[in-house]
Motif scaffolding. Structure first.
Motif, PDB file in Angstrom:
ATOM      1  N   GLY A 242       0.808  -1.206   0.000  1.00 63.67           N
ATOM      2  CA  GLY A 242       0.000   0.000   0.000  1.00 63.67           C
ATOM      3  C   GLY A 242       0.845   1.261   0.000  1.00 63.67           C
ATOM      4  N   LYS A 243       0.171   2.384   0.082  1.00 61.27           N
ATOM      5  CA  LYS A 243       0.816   3.686   0.026  1.00 61.27           C
ATOM      6  C   LYS A 243       1.602   3.936   1.311  1.00 61.27           C
ATOM      7  N   CYS A 244       2.913   4.016   1.194  1.00 61.87           N
ATOM      8  CA  CYS A 244       3.806   4.190   2.338  1.00 61.87           C
ATOM      9  C   CYS A 244       5.201   4.453   1.785  1.00 61.87           C
ATOM     10  N   PRO A 245       6.183   4.786   2.620  1.00 63.17           N
ATOM     11  CA  PRO A 245       7.561   4.873   2.122  1.00 63.17           C
ATOM     12  C   PRO A 245       7.943   3.556   1.456  1.00 63.17           C
ATOM     13  N   TYR A 246       8.510   3.630   0.264  1.00 65.59           N
ATOM     14  CA  TYR A 246       8.643   2.417  -0.555  1.00 65.59           C
ATOM     15  C   TYR A 246       9.824   2.545  -1.511  1.00 65.59           C
ATOM     16  N   SER A 247      10.487   1.438  -1.758  1.00 65.47           N
ATOM     17  CA  SER A 247      11.499   1.344  -2.797  1.00 65.47           C
ATOM     18  C   SER A 247      11.381  -0.009  -3.465  1.00 65.47           C
ATOM     19  N   GLN A 248      11.222  -0.001  -4.767  1.00 64.25           N
ATOM     20  CA  GLN A 248      11.107  -1.257  -5.514  1.00 64.25           C
ATOM     21  C   GLN A 248      12.348  -2.123  -5.349  1.00 64.25           C
TER      22      GLN A 248
END
Length: 412
Positions: A242-248
């Motif tokens: 979901g929408k949150c701090p993220y890095s692929q």
């Protein structure tokens, strides 16, 4: 996301195997090629959704200078700090904040307006909305996100952006692994390490969600017990965050990259090409959403000790627990049958035994029919291909994985 859902998955799969054993066409399983074994129906996939990145390695994400800080702000000397455009190194802050207590809670103050799309970067330019590709390159096991590494890690960021910190995880390194450096700013963590789940009390023996999901991607999410009835492991096809701090790339490293060189696995087992994507859906009860709503309210947010587990089964599909016990359990009732969660190991083993008793012994799989098994531990160890795969994974990638004491599984 509180924890991965392997027990809920087993709960559901046991029910589906019960349907298959009674030849119910509604089951997701069809007969395999060997006696007593089943396989998934064609074109049936499992997708895992989590409202937040898994705790542990997948949550250690570099943070750029324009982002609102999740921890105490890093005060930098603007004249001496280097940008990614000017140098292959990122300078750690000259004006350092105090070291956090390694055994204390990690304070995160990331603010994200639920009504405003998050900012992500694609092809070096700022964009709004869903992230199409990750911003940070894969790391290696035990590597530092410090001045030597961060320039390589922030490959998808704007060229003028500086990595000033990292999103922290409260998950602690397991004994036997390298330790976090716990230096200010971006040098706080090391990446690629095995960790135990975060908590405010004593260190737990439960591995982090990132570690468990990485193991699923090699061994399957069905566990050892159900492999007695399955022709091949059940793997996740995709993970959606979901929408949150993220890095692929950090997600790829944590869930796939750490195990990608594991070799000599038994037939049917392998490191999967798991699809990992991010949604722009924000969980309304997430920490950042709640913090945004009560930004001016005093007091500290404390996670709820309750958990609601659900599975698509006809009888008692909900399992509501508080601090590990069914809701309503009193101190006097702890230790009784009523104090067991439906997804505890004991109760799942009871369901497994019920499944066995519903099948005539001559139709049992060979792994159960050709030897006398008694305890839960003996049944797990008798799943030989699974145990062989797990042994290879531990030796080649997860040598420091914490295992429960031998007597922990010696129940019948």
């Amino acid at each position: 996301m509180h924890r991965p859902i392997q027990n809920e998955e087993e709960w559901y799969l046991l029910y589906q195997l019960q349907l298959a054993a009674t030849l119910n066409k509604e089951s997701i399983f069809v007969p395999g090629t060997q006696r007593g074994l089943w396989k998934l129906r064609p074109n049936l996939l499992f997708v895992f959704f989590s409202s937040h990145t898994p705790c542990g390695d997948a949550s250690i994400i570099p943070m750029l200078e324009f982002e609102e800080q999740p921890c105490c702000p890093v005060i930098r000397d603007q004249d001496s700090s280097l940008s990614l455009e000017d140098s292959g190194n990122v300078k750690t802050p000259e004006n350092e904040r105090k070291h956090e207590d390694p055994d204390g809670p990690v304070t995160k103050k990331m603010r994200l307006d639920p009504g405003t799309p998050a900012r992500f970067f694609t092809n070096g330019t700022a964009q709004h909305g869903k992230q199409d590709s990750g911003s940070f390159a894969s790391g290696v096991r035990g590597s530092n996100l410090t001045v030597e590494r961060l320039a390589d890690v922030a490959c998808g960021a704007p060229r003028s952006a500086t990595v000033v910190d990292i999103y922290r995880t409260g998950a602690k390194c397991v004994p036997g692994e390298a330790e976090d450096l716990r230096k200010p700013g971006a040098a706080y963590h090391q990446v690629g390490l095995l960790r135990v789940k975060p908590g405010r009390g004593d260190r737990t023996c439960s591995m982090s969600c990132s570690d468990k999901m990485a193991r699923w991607n090699v061994l399957g999410c069905q566990g050892a017990l159900l492999m007695h009835f399955l022709e091949e492991p059940i793997y996740l096809s995709a993970v959606v965050i979901g929408k949150c701090p993220y890095s692929q790339e950090v997600m790829q490293r944590a869930l796939i990259g750490r195990c990608q060189n594991v070799l000599a696995l038994p037939k049917g087992y392998g490191v999967q090409e798991l699809k990992i994507q991010q949604s722009d859906l924000l969980f309304e009860q997430s920490r950042c959403a709640v913090q945004t709503k009560r930004a001016d309210s005093p007091g500290r947010l404390v996670p709820c000790g309750a958990a609601i587990s659900w599975a698509a089964v006809p009888e008692q599909p909900l399992d509501v627990t508080a601090n590990g016990f069914p809701q309503g359990t009193t101190k006097k009732g702890i230790g009784s049958l009523q104090a067991r969660s439906r997804i505890s190991k004991v109760e799942l083993f009871r369901s497994f035994q019920k499944l066995l008793s519903s099948i005539s012994e001559d139709k049992w799989p060979d792994s159960l029919r050709l030897q006398k098994l008694d305890t839960y531990q003996e049944h797990k160890e008798a799943a030989s291909a699974y145990q062989e795969a797990w042994s290879a994974l531990r030796k080649q990638a997860f040598a420091s994985w914490i295992r429960n004491p031998p007597d922990y599984h010696q129940f019948k």
